[in-house]
Design an enzyme around this catalytic site. Structure first.
Site, PDB file in Angstrom:
ATOM      1  N   ASP A   1      -0.681   6.073  -6.236  1.00  0.00           N
ATOM      2  CA  ASP A   1      -1.870   6.910  -6.387  1.00  0.00           C
ATOM      3  C   ASP A   1      -1.549   7.994  -7.410  1.00  0.00           C
ATOM      4  O   ASP A   1      -0.474   8.607  -7.357  1.00  0.00           O
ATOM      5  CB  ASP A   1      -2.246   7.566  -5.060  1.00  0.00           C
ATOM      6  CG  ASP A   1      -2.851   6.594  -4.068  1.00  0.00           C
ATOM      7  OD1 ASP A   1      -3.289   5.514  -4.492  1.00  0.00           O
ATOM      8  OD2 ASP A   1      -2.897   6.928  -2.871  1.00  0.00           O
TER       9      ASP A   1
ATOM     10  N   HIS B   1      -0.684  10.890  -2.827  1.00  0.00           N
ATOM     11  CA  HIS B   1      -1.923  10.395  -2.242  1.00  0.00           C
ATOM     12  C   HIS B   1      -3.108  11.296  -2.561  1.00  0.00           C
ATOM     13  O   HIS B   1      -4.236  10.814  -2.724  1.00  0.00           O
ATOM     14  CB  HIS B   1      -1.764  10.276  -0.725  1.00  0.00           C
ATOM     15  CG  HIS B   1      -2.991   9.821  -0.010  1.00  0.00           C
ATOM     16  ND1 HIS B   1      -3.740   8.743  -0.423  1.00  0.00           N
ATOM     17  CD2 HIS B   1      -3.621  10.304   1.090  1.00  0.00           C
ATOM     18  CE1 HIS B   1      -4.758   8.574   0.393  1.00  0.00           C
ATOM     19  NE2 HIS B   1      -4.724   9.503   1.307  1.00  0.00           N
TER      20      HIS B   1
ATOM     21  N   HIS C   1       0.838  -1.197   0.000  1.00  0.00           N
ATOM     22  CA  HIS C   1       0.000   0.000   0.000  1.00  0.00           C
ATOM     23  C   HIS C   1       0.873   1.247   0.000  1.00  0.00           C
ATOM     24  O   HIS C   1       1.496   1.589   0.995  1.00  0.00           O
ATOM     25  CB  HIS C   1      -0.888  -0.031   1.238  1.00  0.00           C
ATOM     26  CG  HIS C   1      -1.877   1.084   1.325  1.00  0.00           C
ATOM     27  ND1 HIS C   1      -1.855   2.009   2.340  1.00  0.00           N
ATOM     28  CD2 HIS C   1      -2.926   1.406   0.533  1.00  0.00           C
ATOM     29  CE1 HIS C   1      -2.846   2.863   2.175  1.00  0.00           C
ATOM     30  NE2 HIS C   1      -3.514   2.517   1.087  1.00  0.00           N
TER      31      HIS C   1
ATOM     32  N   GLU D   1       1.605  -0.061  -5.190  1.00  0.00           N
ATOM     33  CA  GLU D   1       0.451   0.794  -5.482  1.00  0.00           C
ATOM     34  C   GLU D   1       0.849   2.262  -5.577  1.00  0.00           C
ATOM     35  O   GLU D   1       1.222   2.869  -4.572  1.00  0.00           O
ATOM     36  CB  GLU D   1      -0.612   0.653  -4.387  1.00  0.00           C
ATOM     37  CG  GLU D   1      -1.869   1.453  -4.703  1.00  0.00           C
ATOM     38  CD  GLU D   1      -2.596   1.970  -3.475  1.00  0.00           C
ATOM     39  OE1 GLU D   1      -3.801   2.245  -3.613  1.00  0.00           O
ATOM     40  OE2 GLU D   1      -1.970   2.119  -2.407  1.00  0.00           O
TER      41      GLU D   1
END
Length: 399
Positions: A96, A109, A67, A94
């Site tokens: 964003d 993020h 994450h 991951e």
């Protein structure tokens, strides 16, 4: 992976282990425990493990998704966090995705970047501090769409949760803000370095917000997926979104990879897909996690990424309740289930798994993840990939 947690405060990207990654100290401890099992049990575990790893390009099941990288140990969404995640054994990383003024997808993020970069320490950008409405909530700070890529590259990343993860602040100021393309290139290098496929599971953040600013994050996303030869169902890529319109629109633009619809718990006015809420649809994410909602999701996505308490909720006293039928309901309509976010700190777990009373102390994170994996999950998002790998190993051994 909370949306601005939801929006302002707050959960990394993946394609798949063919062989176990190099063991970290925590994995070594798990291996020491395993040596205490009977030789017959070890042989059985080895056979099951081999079955899950039969092809170099295949992924293990369940997946360990880093994450935002190994964000429990490094500032999130940085090359350092992704490199550490893969070294710890993560299958996917991951990123964003938000957009710059000149239309480049970068890895942050949120569009507001004061919490994850040193922008506030740059006097040349002081005048760009402003207040904007992001998905129904007023947010004050500096926003990626007000910067060119060249300007963003002068900034450095910092820890988003310094009071929770003070040790991560040691690494503040060491990493640039990476572009999506740089993350894709990193994925390729790490796959070669470790001799196994590493997957990527990007999330397009606040698509409606960016479109209202005249930007289109889906277009460069599809272009880069094609450029890096990931545009197929067999490729180790998943597109994520808390919205629905963009998950549908990328299909019309030629995206052929897999996609997953994200959902968080909550009952507020904006606790649903903002693209639909902004048009008068009153459905919350909880409505989408019902059999009826899942059936609709299955028509435009391949999986769901629910907040973990949709899978096993907490009771009123903060302890863990009984599993819901979500995993079985999703599987029944062909959807994979990879919930978020598993973190080592007490405050992010049900009270059953706390060690002591300090919310920032590490709890029984491996035990928690094994409990969730037993519900039939296809993977999990974790800030601590080594913990996820250890939990998966324990889960495999217990089967």
């Amino acid at each position: 992976m909370t949306r601005l947690l939801t929006l302002v405060a707050a959960s990394t990207a993946i394609a798949l282990l063919a062989t176990p990654a190099a063991a970290t100290s925590s994995q070594a401890a798990t291996a020491d425990r395993d040596r205490g099992h009977s030789r017959g049990h070890d042989r059985g575990h080895d056979r099951r493990h081999h079955d899950r790893m039969t092809h170099r390009s295949s992924m293990p099941s369940p997946l360990v998704v880093a994450h935002r990288g190994a964000s429990g140990y490094r500032p999130e969404h940085t090359v350092s966090a992704y490199e550490l995640a893969v070294a710890m054994g993560a299958d996917y990383i991951e990123p964003d995705l938000v957009m710059t003024k000149d239309g480049v997808l970068v890895d942050r993020h949120e569009p507001e970047i004061s919490g994850t970069t040193d922008v506030a320490a740059h006097p040349e950008f002081a005048s760009r501090k402003t207040t904007k409405n992001v998905d129904g909530t007023d947010v004050t700070g500096w926003f990626t769409e007000d910067f060119t890529l060249a300007e963003l590259k002068t900034l450095r990343a910092k820890e988003r949760l310094p009071k929770v993860r003070q040790h991560n602040t040691v690494y503040d100021g060491r990493d640039e803000v990476p572009t999506f393309e740089e993350v894709l290139e990193l994925r390729e290098r790490l796959s070669k370095k470790y001799g196994r496929a590493i997957g990527v599971i990007p999330e397009i953040k606040h698509s409606t917000y960016f479109h209202d600013k005249g930007l289109n994050p889906e277009k460069p996303f599809v272009e880069l997926v094609r450029k890096h030869r990931l545009n197929s169902k067999r490729a180790h890529i998943w597109l994520q979104s808390f919205e629905i319109t963009n998950l549908k629109s990328v299909r019309t633009m030629g995206y052929r990879g897999r996609s997953t619809f994200l959902a968080w718990t909550g009952d507020g006015k904006y606790d649903g897909p903002y693209d639909l809420i902004s048009k008068g649809d009153t459905r919350k994410y909880r409505d989408w996690m019902t059999p009826k909602g899942l059936a609709e999701i299955s028509r435009f996505a391949d999986g769901i990424g629910p907040e973990k308490f949709f899978v096993i909720p907490k009771k009123a006293d903060g302890t863990l309740g009984a599993p819901t039928t979500l995993v079985a309901d999703a599987h029944r309509v062909g959807l994979k289930v990879i919930p978020w976010t598993f973190r080592n700190e007490n405050q992010f777990m049900a009270k059953d798994f706390w060690n002591g009373t300090d919310p920032n102390a590490h709890g029984k994170a491996i035990e928690e993840q094994v409990v969730y994996l037993r519900t039939g999950l296809d993977g999990l998002f974790t800030d601590n990939p080594d913990t996820g790998v250890a939990a998966r190993n324990d889960f495999w051994s217990s089967k």
